[in-house]
Design a protein around this motif. Structure first.
Motif, PDB file in Angstrom:
ATOM      1  N   ASP C   7       0.626  -1.364   0.042  1.00 53.03           N
ATOM      2  CA  ASP C   7      -0.860  -0.263   0.309  1.00 53.03           C
ATOM      3  C   ASP C   7       1.085   1.057   0.464  1.00 53.03           C
ATOM      4  OD1 ASP C   7       0.423  -0.712   2.462  1.00 53.03           O
ATOM      5  OD2 ASP C   7      -1.180  -1.371   3.072  1.00 53.03           O
ATOM      6  N   TYR C   8       2.259   1.184  -0.311  1.00 52.24           N
ATOM      7  CA  TYR C   8       3.036   2.345  -0.485  1.00 52.24           C
ATOM      8  C   TYR C   8       3.275   1.732  -1.569  1.00 52.24           C
ATOM      9  CZ  TYR C   8       5.924  -1.197   1.507  1.00 52.24           C
ATOM     10  OH  TYR C   8       6.496  -2.037   2.226  1.00 52.24           O
ATOM     11  N   GLU C  10       3.010   4.393  -4.969  1.00 54.53           N
ATOM     12  CA  GLU C  10       2.515   5.733  -5.524  1.00 54.53           C
ATOM     13  C   GLU C  10       2.436   6.493  -4.006  1.00 54.53           C
ATOM     14  OE1 GLU C  10      -0.336   3.211  -5.339  1.00 54.53           O
ATOM     15  OE2 GLU C  10      -0.812   2.575  -6.747  1.00 54.53           O
ATOM     16  N   GLY C  11       2.951   7.363  -5.324  1.00 55.09           N
ATOM     17  CA  GLY C  11       2.647   8.645  -4.102  1.00 55.09           C
ATOM     18  C   GLY C  11       1.838   9.079  -2.884  1.00 55.09           C
ATOM     19  N   ALA C  12       1.154   9.822  -3.491  1.00 52.52           N
ATOM     20  CA  ALA C  12      -0.153  10.627  -2.527  1.00 52.52           C
ATOM     21  C   ALA C  12      -1.709  10.378  -3.211  1.00 52.52           C
ATOM     22  CB  ALA C  12       0.108  12.048  -1.282  1.00 52.52           C
ATOM     23  N   HIS C  13      -2.401  10.458  -2.518  1.00 46.36           N
ATOM     24  CA  HIS C  13      -3.998  11.264  -2.942  1.00 46.36           C
ATOM     25  C   HIS C  13      -3.981  12.424  -3.164  1.00 46.36           C
ATOM     26  CE1 HIS C  13      -7.879  11.652  -2.288  1.00 46.36           C
ATOM     27  NE2 HIS C  13      -8.192  10.430  -2.699  1.00 46.36           N
ATOM     28  N   THR C 205       1.433   7.161   5.594  1.00 45.56           N
ATOM     29  CA  THR C 205       2.600   6.965   4.872  1.00 45.56           C
ATOM     30  C   THR C 205       1.375   5.662   3.931  1.00 45.56           C
ATOM     31  OG1 THR C 205       4.105   6.505   6.196  1.00 45.56           O
ATOM     32  CG2 THR C 205       4.559   5.825   4.135  1.00 45.56           C
ATOM     33  N   LYS C 206       0.815   5.061   4.865  1.00 46.83           N
ATOM     34  CA  LYS C 206      -0.050   3.486   4.207  1.00 46.83           C
ATOM     35  C   LYS C 206      -1.068   4.032   3.708  1.00 46.83           C
ATOM     36  CE  LYS C 206       3.678   0.003   5.969  1.00 46.83           C
ATOM     37  NZ  LYS C 206       3.326  -0.792   7.292  1.00 46.83           N
ATOM     38  N   GLY C 208      -2.104   6.747   1.893  1.00 40.21           N
ATOM     39  CA  GLY C 208      -2.629   7.649   1.490  1.00 40.21           C
ATOM     40  C   GLY C 208      -1.488   8.912   1.748  1.00 40.21           C
ATOM     41  N   ALA C 209      -0.726   9.538   2.078  1.00 38.45           N
ATOM     42  CA  ALA C 209       0.009  10.329   2.776  1.00 38.45           C
ATOM     43  C   ALA C 209       1.404  10.018   1.092  1.00 38.45           C
ATOM     44  CB  ALA C 209       0.278  10.434   3.828  1.00 38.45           C
ATOM     45  N   LEU C 210       1.692  11.104   1.424  1.00 37.24           N
ATOM     46  CA  LEU C 210       3.612  10.976   1.090  1.00 37.24           C
ATOM     47  C   LEU C 210       4.602   9.906   2.229  1.00 37.24           C
ATOM     48  CD1 LEU C 210       4.553  14.170  -0.517  1.00 37.24           C
ATOM     49  CD2 LEU C 210       3.596  11.827  -1.936  1.00 37.24           C
ATOM     50  N   PHE C 211       4.238  10.801   3.156  1.00 33.06           N
ATOM     51  CA  PHE C 211       4.788   9.795   4.380  1.00 33.06           C
ATOM     52  C   PHE C 211       4.320  10.701   5.445  1.00 33.06           C
ATOM     53  CE2 PHE C 211       6.709  13.515   2.868  1.00 33.06           C
ATOM     54  CZ  PHE C 211       7.210  14.743   4.227  1.00 33.06           C
ATOM     55  N   TRP C 327      -5.749   3.394  -1.661  1.00 34.25           N
ATOM     56  CA  TRP C 327      -6.403   4.272  -1.912  1.00 34.25           C
ATOM     57  C   TRP C 327      -6.007   4.839  -3.556  1.00 34.25           C
ATOM     58  CZ3 TRP C 327      -3.855   7.797  -5.228  1.00 34.25           C
ATOM     59  CH2 TRP C 327      -2.755   7.991  -5.085  1.00 34.25           C
TER      60      TRP C 327
END
Lengths: 344, 344, 344, 344
Positions: C7-8, C10-13, C205-206, C208-211, C327
Motif C-alpha cells: 500500500d505504498y 504510489e505517491g499521495a492521494h 504513509t500506508k 494515502g499520504a506521501l509519508f 487509495w
C-alpha cells in the motif's frame, strides 16, 4: 540448614583467599596492569595452548557477557542464544541495553545445535528484505549450559563450521567451566575452546573464586581496544590484581581442575542416589547441577535440612528442584542428603 | 620503592580483610540479599541519619556512576559536571554509552558553583528552541574533587537550591569521601549529604576496602527498580555479601573515619613539608592528595625512592606531581619523604 | 504490470498532493510549530474526542515506534509484542538500539490477548528473582495487525484492563488504521483508541499520504518533553508543515475514512473472488490485505499481470501470497484480477 | 512579513515539486530500491567523479548524522566537532543517544583546524591511561559551517592528512552545501569532498528540496550493511522514491548549483548593503547566511517587515541577527531590505 541451592553461597576456596591475605600489603599499579594479572594471563594462555590469546579479567559474568558483545558487534547485529541462555533469561536485558537483540533459539536441553543456527541464518540471508531484520552475527553458547548439559567436541566443531560459513563470531560463556572440564561426559578441553571459539570466558565466581571471570580472546579483530570497552562498561577493577591473584591461584597446581573434580564427584553421588531411588531427573546432567523431579512432600522433607533451588513445575503435582555442588560442598553433607534420598 | 602514587596500590585494611576470612565458609544467599548487606545498609542509614534511604552496594566507581545516571535520566537529559569530573575525564565515555551527554562546566579548582549551574540552566530554559539541545537534568559533584578540593556546606546548599529551582537531581560521587570527612577543612557530614543530595555514594575502593561503593538514595523516585538497573549494567555481584561485609567492617567502630584520619594526618605532613620548603602547590588541598610543583631534577630525586603520579606541566620547566596517602601509608614512609623534601 | 504488492507503491492521494502544491510558497516556521501542524492536531483531537491529547507528527512508522518507546520506558523495561509485530520482525532491532527488549508473545493470527499478557506478567512479578529479567512495562499492538486482523473493542478493553492491573503502558501502532476503521468487521473507533491507549499513532504513509504518522498521546506522563525525544531520534522534520498539511487534508472532509472505504471495498471484492473459487485464505482478514493460498502455477499466472508479495509456504506445494489495496487501487485493476481468479 | 529567518520556510523548488506531481501515480517498489533512487545515485556519483561511491538518501540532517556516526564508530569511540557544530549544539544529544561522545573543539569562526585536531589526538595517544578516556575516531566538519564560513581546499587537505595520521574517519555535513558550492569564496568541489572525506552528505532540505539528504560513502569499510543501520535508526522512507525523485531533479540540469547561485547572489547584496552602511558583521561569510551586528532600534525597524533569527548578544546593547537566503528568496524582497538598511 545446609545450602546446596547454588555454587556461590560461600566465599572463596581457602587457597585463593590465602593468596589475597598473603599479598595484601604488596604495592602494585592498578587496573589490571600489575604482575599478578600478567602472570595469571600467562598461566591461562599456557593452559589453553594459546600463546597469542589476549586474556582480560572481569568481576562477573553479566559484565563479561555485555562487554564482549558490545565490543564485538555493530549496532544492527544480534546474538543467537539458547532460549535458556543466561543472556536471554537472567541478565535484565543487559545485552539489549548495549543496543543488541538476543535472538533466542529453541533449546530443549539448554543447548542449540548447528542445524538450527544454520537454518536461522539461511532464512535471514536468503530474504531480499533482510535489512529490515536484525542481522545474526554471533553465537552465544554456555558450557556447561544453564541446565548442566555439555556440548561434545563434535557438536562444538559443527557449530564452529556453521559460524564460519555465515560469518558469525562464536562466543562461549564458561561461568561453570570447571565443572564441565571435570565431568566424565566432557570431551572439550581448554585448547579446544581457544581454537574453536573467537572468544570465551573461564568462570571464577561459580568455581571457587570470590569473584572473577577470565575472558580469552583468540580472534585478532576482537583484541583491538578491548580495555577501553572494559573501562567504559564499568568493568575495570581499580585493584585489578585481586583478579590476577585469584586466577594465579586457580591455574597454579591445577587448582581449577581440582575444584571441578571435587564438585563433580559429589554431584554424581547425588545423581546416583536419585537414580537408585527411581527418581526421574529433569535433565541427565553429569555436571555440578542436578535436577530431580519430586513430589511436594518429598521436597518438603528434604527442605527441612537442605536449601535447594525450585526450578519448574513438572506435571502430576511434581516439581523439578536443583542441587548444586561446589568446591565448598562437604562430603558429609552429601552423605546426609543421600541418606535422606534413600528413605524418601 | 614506596608507592604514594594512588590510594589503591594495596589490598584492604586488615580489619576488613579479616572479616572476609572469618566469614568465608558462611553460607548465604547471593546478589546482595544476605544479612551482611542488610546490616551494612542499616549502619550506613544510621551514620547518615537517613532511616528511609535505600542503600545499594556496587563494586566500583565508574559502575556506580553509570548505574545511577542510567537509572535517573530520561534519554534526552544530560548531566552537568566539572570538566575535571571523573565522568567527564576518566570513564571512557561510560555515561555516553548509556545514552546521555556529560555537559562540562569550567572548574578552576575541580569544583563547579551554583552560579554557573544556574546560568547554564537559565540559558537553556529561556531558549525557545531548547528542544534542540540536551536538557540539563542532573548535577554531578565529587567530594573531594579529583583535585582534592572540598565543597563547603554553604556551597553545597547553594547548589541544592539551584538544583531544586531548575528541577535538577543532585548526585555526589564520594569515591574518596573518607578523606573529605577527616579533613580539617571540611564541614559537610554524611547526614548533610543524605539531606541535600538526591543520591550519593560512599567510596570504599579508595578508602580501604578491596573494592566497593555504597550508593545512598534519598529521593523516593530514584528508588524504584534500582536493583534491575544494577543487574542490567553488570553491577550485581553474585557473592554480594563481600560488599556487605566490607561496609559492615568500615561502619562498625568508626573504621571508615579512622582510615580517613590516618591518611589526612600524613597528607598534611607532606603538605607542611613542601610549604616549609617554599614549594608551591598546584591546589591548596587539605585532603589525601597533594600536588606540589617541582623542577625535573627535584622530581627525579624523589622518584628514586617514591612512586608518584605525574599530573601536569606547570610552566618554567616545572611539573605538578601527585602524592596520595591512604589507610596503608606508613608514617615512616612519610617521614622519609619529608626528609627528602627538606633537602630538595 | 499492476502493483498490488503493498500500500505504498504510489505517491499521495491527489487531494493531499494538491495541498502541498497550493501552499508551497507559504512561509512558515519550522519543526512542526507552524499553523498547519496546529490545525491538523486540532482536527485529530476532535476526531478522537480527545481535547487534551498531545498530537505529534513523525515521518515514518519505525521512527514513531522507536521514539514513543524510547520516550516511555526506563532502561530495564521491555515491551510485549506479537511475535509477528512490526517492532519484532521488521525494524532491524530499532527498539533494542534504544536499549529495550521486545518480548515476543505467540500470536497465531497476528494478535496477542489479555490472557497471555496477564500470564507473562504474573510469572514475572511472582518471581522473587524478577530483577534478573526484563521488566514488562508496555504492550505494543497493531490495528490492523501485520496479518490484516483486527482487535474487537472487547478485546481491546480486556487488554487495557490487564495493562492497568500490571502497570503496563498500552501503545497501538495504527500504520494501516484507515483500513481498520473502514472494515465492516471493526468496532473500534478513534475515540476508543484515545480512551483506552496511553499512546497510539494514526498512519499516513500506508493510508494515502506521501509519508507521515500522527502520534496521539493521552497519558499525561508521556507528554513531557516528547519533542526533545523526537529531535534526538532524528524525527523532527525541518519543514514540519509538510506533515501538518497532509494530516489537515486527511482529516478535513473525512478523506482519511474515504480512503479506507475505497481500499476495503476493493479488498473485499478480491476476497470474495477467492472465496467463490474455493481458494483458502491464510487469514480471514476483512481489511486491505488478503492472503490467498495458491499453487505455484496459479501464482505464476497471476504474476504475469500483477505484482504481489510472496508471504510464506503453506504446505502441499502451495504458498500464501499477499495482495494489498489502497487509495490508489483502480477498480478496473481489481476487476481484471477477479476475472483472472475465476479462471485459475 | 517576509521571512528571511531561515532557508526552510517554504516548500520545494517548483521543478522539484513538479516532478513529485508528475510521477505521483507511478508504481514502484519501496525503501529506496526504485529506479529514481538509482538514477539519482548515478547522477550524484557522476557529479562527484566517484563511480564507486555508495549513495543513500535520508530524510533529514540529524538523521543522517546519527546514522553515519552510529554505523561508523565502535562503542568507545568519539567524534571531534567544532563546539558550534550541529551535532554538538542542535541535535538534543542525538549522537550520545547512539552511545558516542561528541568532543567539542574550540571554533572561533565555526571551523576547527588540523592543528587542534592533531594536538587533541597526540595528547590522547601519548597518554598511558588513554583507555580511561574516549578514543577520538572521527572528525565532523560542516561546509558551510553553522556560521556560514567555508573550509578552503588546503584546510580540508590538511585535516584529511591529520585524520589519516591518527586513523580518524573524516565526515562532512553538507546541509547547506549548495550555498558553499556557489560561493565566490569556495574552492572545494564535490569531487574534492568525495576524494578527501570518508563520507559526507549533500543537503537537500535547506537547499530547495521538501526534505532529503544524500549520504555519499567513499570509504569501503563504511559501506557494509549501511542500509540495516538506516532502517534501524528509523531513516528508511517507505516511499523512498520521493527522495530519489528530488535528487534526480536537483542533479539534472544543474538545478542544485543554480539554487545555490540564486541564494548567494542575494545574500551578497545584503552583505554589501550592510557593509556600505558601515554595519559590522559578526562573521565575514560569503554564503547564504549573513550576521549583521545591530542596535535594538535598528533591529526593531527591520523586524516590522522582515522575520530574522536572533543570534547572540554582541556588546554595547547590540545583537547579531541572522538573515538567510534560499532558492525561494525573491529579489524584490532583498531590494526592499537593502532600502531599509540604507536608511537605518
Amino acid at each position: 540448614m545446609i545450602y546446596l541451592s547454588s555454587d556461590y553461597t560461600e566465599g572463596a576456596h581457602p587457597d585463593i583467599l590465602r593468596r589475597l591475605v598473603d599479598t595484601n600489603l604488596e604495592q602494585t599499579t592498578g587496573y589490571g596492569t600489575d604482575p599478578h594479572c600478567q602472570s595469571a594471563a600467562d598461566l591461562i594462555r599456557k593452559a589453553c595452548s594459546a600463546p597469542a590469546a589476549d586474556v582480560h579479567f572481569l568481576v562477573g559474568g553479566t559484565q563479561a557477557n555485555l562487554t564482549v558483545i558490545a565490543a564485538a558487534l555493530r549496532p544492527h547485529q544480534g546474538v543467537l542464544s539458547a532460549e535458556t541462555g543466561h543472556i536471554q533469561s537472567h541478565e535484565s536485558g543487559a545485552i539489549e541495553a548495549t543496543g543488541h537483540r538476543v535472538i533466542p533459539l529453541q533449546s530443549p536441553l539448554g543447548k542449540i545445535d548447528a542445524d538450527s543456527i544454520d537454518r536461522f541464518c539461511q532464512t535471514h540471508f536468503d530474504d531480499p528484505n533482510r535489512e529490515h531484520a536484525v542481522k545474526p552475527a554471533m553465537v552465544y553458547l554456555s558450557h556447561p549450559t544453564e541446565l548442566g548439559t555439555l556440548y561434545s567436541l563434535d557438536e562444538l566443531k559443527a557449530i564452529r563450521e556453521v559460524c564460519t560459513r555465515h560469518s558469525l563470531l562464536l562466543y562461549l560463556d564458561g561461568a561453570r567451566l570447571a565443572y564441565a572440564l571435570a565431568s566424565p561426559q566432557n570431551d572439550v578441553t581448554l585448547p579446544d575452546l581457544a581454537r574453536h571459539c573467537d572468544v570465551f570466558y573461564i568462570g571464577g565466581t561459580k568455581c571457587g573464586a570470590l569473584f572473577g571471570e577470565a575472558v580469552v580472546i583468540s580472534n585478532e579483530s576482537l583484541k583491538t581496544d578491548f580495555r577501553y570497552i572494559i573501562k567504559q562498561r564499568g568493568g575495570m577493577l581499580a585493584k585489578g590484581r585481586l583478579l590476577g591473584l585469584q586466577f594465579e591461584a586457580m591455574f597454579q597446581n591445577n587448582l581449577y581442575f581440582e575444584i571441578g573434580r571435587h564438585a563433580i564427584a559429589l554431584a554424581l553421588k547425588i545423581r546416583q542416589a536419585f537414580s537408585d531411588k527411581g527418581v526421574e531427573l529433569l535433565i541427565d546432567s553429569e555436571t555440578n547441577q542436578q535436577f530431580p523431579i519430586l513430589k511436594q512432600d518429598q521436597i518438603d522433607r528434604i527442605g527441612r535440612e537442605f536449601a535447594y533451588t525450585w526450578w519448574q513445575e513438572a506435571g502430576d503435582d511434581q516439581s523439578a528442584i536443583r542441587f548444586c555442588t561446589s568446591w565448598a560442598t562437604r562430603p558429609e553433607a552429601v552423605s546426609r542428603l543421600v541418606e535422606l534420598i534413600r528413605v524418601l
